[in-house]
Write an enzyme that holds these catalytic residues in place. Structure first.
Site, PDB file in Angstrom:
ATOM      1  N   GLU A 171       0.788  -1.168   0.094  1.00 21.03           N
ATOM      2  CA  GLU A 171       0.066  -0.200  -0.070  1.00 21.03           C
ATOM      3  C   GLU A 171       0.788   1.199  -0.209  1.00 21.03           C
ATOM      4  O   GLU A 171       0.221   2.291  -0.181  1.00 21.03           O
ATOM      5  CB  GLU A 171      -0.942   0.020   1.189  1.00 21.03           C
ATOM      6  CG  GLU A 171      -2.157  -0.997   1.122  1.00 21.03           C
ATOM      7  CD  GLU A 171      -3.057  -0.920   2.084  1.00 21.03           C
ATOM      8  OE1 GLU A 171      -2.718  -0.608   3.245  1.00 21.03           O
ATOM      9  OE2 GLU A 171      -4.246  -1.542   2.227  1.00 21.03           O
TER      10      GLU A 171
ATOM     11  N   GLU B 185       7.587 -21.505   8.700  1.00 20.01           N
ATOM     12  CA  GLU B 185       7.888 -20.565   9.639  1.00 20.01           C
ATOM     13  C   GLU B 185       8.745 -21.085  10.673  1.00 20.01           C
ATOM     14  O   GLU B 185       9.436 -20.560  11.498  1.00 20.01           O
ATOM     15  CB  GLU B 185       6.680 -19.888  10.101  1.00 20.01           C
ATOM     16  CG  GLU B 185       5.948 -21.036  11.176  1.00 20.01           C
ATOM     17  CD  GLU B 185       4.869 -20.567  11.698  1.00 20.01           C
ATOM     18  OE1 GLU B 185       4.722 -20.399  12.918  1.00 20.01           O
ATOM     19  OE2 GLU B 185       3.743 -20.201  11.039  1.00 20.01           O
TER      20      GLU B 185
END
Length: 316
Positions: free
Chosen positions: A101, A132
């Site tokens: 963004e 992860e």
């Protein structure tokens, strides 16, 4: 002999107790929500909504630590450095969102906002199991993006213990980058591994362990705050106007037109002409109209002011 209907005690009760009592608050069981599945729809909705207030309070409590991160990151970005985000699961996706963004909102070059997520781009939509848990993958991703002394790596992990993020932070520090850590549990390895630790202490979730709830909300607010504060300090706004917005569609073109008119008092015709001449660069159009300059002249004046519209207008 065990009586009928009597619970069986595990042979290794210490291991059983440890499994039940994870020290991380985000993994705790919230007793006040034990009857969650019995609530009527309105009460259920209110429970989730009200619990989100804790996220706001957690970020408010972290304001000084976020400020230190802004102050430490700013000179590196002024020298041309990048924002690099590292996370897994929800935390990784929030990093991808924040990085993405920055370009339409502030015209931040996409190559200077680098999101790293455990499992790669596929993990944005699909859980990549086990990614992860491997610190070496975080290290590899940081090496691959060639983090350096002018870069800022933001490691995000609700648990504060995610190996991928810890590996990314460790490698980033080894390569000279500034490291910022956002975690939702106090005393965790991530907060002790980074230059700028930010604790977002949100506690137990309504749905036990689901850190996509208020822990994720707190991370989103903190990331918004950190990156937006940096963009403001870098001259990406004039007043509180989004003068570096990229007008890439009709909605954003209309917003650009409103911004120019609001900042200058120009009518629609003059504002549109200035935007056309400046190739829809709001900041250039504002300087053009307020100082009576051509588009090239306004652009040069902004360059001399390092892109800060207020400085270019002589209103420091």
């Amino acid at each position: 002999m065990t009586r009928p209907h009597e619970p069986t005690v595990p042979q290794n009760s210490a291991r059983h107790d440890a499994a039940l009592h994870d020290p991380r608050a985000t993994e705790a069981f919230a007793p006040q929500h034990a009857a969650l599945d019995t609530l009527a729809p309105l009460e259920l909705v209110r429970t989730f909504v009200d619990d989100q207030l804790t996220a706001v309070q957690a970020v408010q409590a972290a304001a000084e630590h976020l400020t230190r991160a802004v102050e430490a990151a700013l000179p590196r970005l002024e020298r041309g450095g990048r924002l690099i985000y590292a996370g897994a699961g929800t935390s990784g996706r929030l990093g991808v969102l924040d990085a993405t963004e920055l370009t339409p909102t502030f015209s931040w070059p996409p190559e200077r906002a680098v999101p790293l997520i455990a499992g790669g781009e596929a993990a944005i939509r699909t859980a990549v199991e086990g990614a992860e848990d491997r610190a070496e993958l975080g290290e590899q991703d940081v090496r691959a993006c060639r983090a350096g002394p002018d870069d800022v790596l933001i490691g995000v992990a609700a648990s504060g213990t995610t190996p991928y993020v810890l590996g990314a932070v460790r490698q980033a520090r080894a390569q000279g980058a500034l490291t910022v850590g956002l975690a939702n549990n106090p005393g965790t390895p991530l907060l002790s591994a980074v230059d700028c630790p930010v604790l977002l202490d949100t506690g137990a979730e309504v749905v036990s362990g689901s850190t996509r709830l208020k822990a994720g909300t707190a991370q989103k607010i903190a990331l918004n705050t950190l990156s937006s504060a940096l963009m403001v300090r870098l001259g990406k706004v004039y007043g509180n106007l989004m003068v570096d917005v990229k007008a890439t569609n009709l909605k954003l073109e209309a917003r650009a037109l409103r911004l120019v008119r609001h900042a200058t008092g120009a009518d629609e015709h003059a504002a549109r002409n200035a935007l056309t001449a400046s190739q829809w660069n709001v900041k250039v159009a504002v300087v053009m109209l307020k100082l009576g300059l051509s588009a090239p002249e306004a652009a040069l004046r902004l360059d001399a002011a390092n892109g800060h519209a207020r400085a270019a207008l002589g209103k420091i």
